[in-house]
Design an enzyme around this catalytic site. Structure first.
Site, short mmCIF file in Angstrom:
data_model
loop_
_atom_site.label_atom_id
_atom_site.label_comp_id
_atom_site.label_asym_id
_atom_site.label_seq_id
_atom_site.Cartn_x
_atom_site.Cartn_y
_atom_site.Cartn_z
N GLN A 202 78.05 41.65 35.27
CA GLN A 202 77.99 41.69 33.80
C GLN A 202 78.97 42.78 33.35
O GLN A 202 78.63 43.95 33.28
CB GLN A 202 76.58 41.99 33.35
N ALA A 243 69.39 38.86 24.84
CA ALA A 243 70.06 38.64 26.12
C ALA A 243 71.58 38.73 25.98
O ALA A 243 72.12 38.92 24.89
CB ALA A 243 69.65 37.30 26.69
N HIS A 244 72.26 38.58 27.13
CA HIS A 244 73.70 38.80 27.17
C HIS A 244 74.48 37.82 26.29
O HIS A 244 74.14 36.66 26.17
CB HIS A 244 74.24 38.76 28.61
N ASN A 245 75.51 38.38 25.66
CA ASN A 245 76.47 37.62 24.84
C ASN A 245 75.86 36.99 23.60
O ASN A 245 76.44 36.06 23.03
CB ASN A 245 77.19 36.56 25.67
#
Length: 339
Positions: A202, A243-245
């Site tokens: 990540q 969460a990511h992005n």
């Protein structure tokens, strides 16, 4: 103890006062728990009857509600009781815990970090290499800010928060205790031999706008690439997962225990109720509302209100729930007919 006359309070919130203007108010409380010299509020019809049972000396009342002040008491009528109450609470708000300007002797600050004027770095804080702390920032004890992160002016970060490397936080934000910003996104794939999992690096970051508030225990994961971003003025409750992005627009609201899976986009002004969830790669349009416990699995048009799991237009969901309540009786009637 702070004290204000009810007349002064009425003038401060732009209300219309009826009753005794000299009543002294020493605090604010719920209608049935309020005591003499305390102020309460009546924003809905259901609180009118409790007012007559209350010992409160005065109340803020929403225009249009049929409420009488009674002997020796006072009412302040306003267009929006909730907003007026917020103004009054600011008047009675106690000062925050002490966090003295300067760097506490037990804090660890890397020599390459930059600390702005009038910033306060509390006991036990860690400030890593290349960090930039803006003017007037307050870090309460035991905050961790890791390498190359930047924090804008006037932001307050409470104890136990961890801001990971390369994150960007804007000005005038509030980060509550034990928030984690910039932890790894949840990314894994099965290993070639099928006997384990391969962690996906990540390498992105987190970018948070100005005036954002993030509640205690919430987590904002860094992007797999590029950045997870939160727009200006967005307010996030306790125990929320982003969460990511993910990309959140301006002035969004996420209530407690709600969550976004990876790469979700929320437009400006989106509101999510408690425990509502949105599946990965879904876009929710500007001004949409997602009810508590709803589960969104596909894109949502701007301005829509959704309920249920899977979430659907609120009118359709309410019809479905009404029909479901009739099922036991319908099944009973069908059984009788078969006999």
């Amino acid at each position: 103890m702070k004290r204000f006359s009810i007349q002064a309070i009425s003038q401060a919130i732009g209300g219309t006062l009826t009753g005794n203007p000299a009543i002294l108010i020493t605090g604010v409380e719920q209608v049935l728990e309020a005591m003499e010299n305390q102020l309460t509020f009546i924003g809905q019809k259901k609180y009118i009857k409790p007012w007559y049972e209350s010992r409160a000396s005065a109340a803020i009342v929403k225009d249009g509600l049929d409420v009488r002040p009674e002997q020796g008491r006072a009412l302040v009528r306003v267009a929006d009781a909730d907003l007026a109450l917020a103004q009054v609470l600011q008047m009675f708000e106690p000062p925050p815990p002490s966090c003295a300007v300067g760097i506490h002797s037990t804090a660890v600050v890397d020599p390459t970090a930059t600390i702005g004027a009038e910033a306060a770095i509390g006991a036990g804080c860690y400030i890593g290499p290349g960090v930039v702390i803006g003017p007037g920032v307050r870090l309460y004890p035991n905050v961790t800010v890791m390498d190359d992160t930047r924090i804008g002016s006037g932001t307050v970060i409470w104890s136990g928060a961890v801001i990971r490397e390369r994150c960007r936080i804007g000005s005038d934000c509030i980060i509550h205790p034990n928030v984690t910003i910039g932890a790894d996104g949840f990314g894994y794939r099965p290993s070639p031999d099928g006997r384990g999992l391969v962690k996906i690096p990540q390498i992105g970051t987190v970018e948070i706008g100005n005036g954002v508030e993030i509640g205690a225990g919430s987590c904002v994961d860094r992007g797999k690439f590029s950045a997870t971003s939160i727009g200006d003025g967005t307010k996030i409750d306790n125990l929320v997962q982003i969460a990511h992005n993910c990309r959140l627009g301006r002035s969004c609201v996420m209530a407690g225990q709600s969550g976004l899976a990876g790469s979700v986009t929320l437009g400006d002004g989106v509101m999510m109720g408690g425990r509502a969830i949105v599946s990965d790669h879904v876009t929710v349009g500007d001004g949409a509302r997602i009810g508590g416990n709803a589960g969104v699995v596909s894109d949502v048009a701007p301005g829509k209100t959704l309920l249920g799991l899977p979430a659907d237009d609120h009118r359709q969901t309410l019809r479905l729930w009404a029909a479901q309540r009739q099922l036991p009786e319908l099944i009973k009637q069908m059984t009788i007919k078969k006999r």
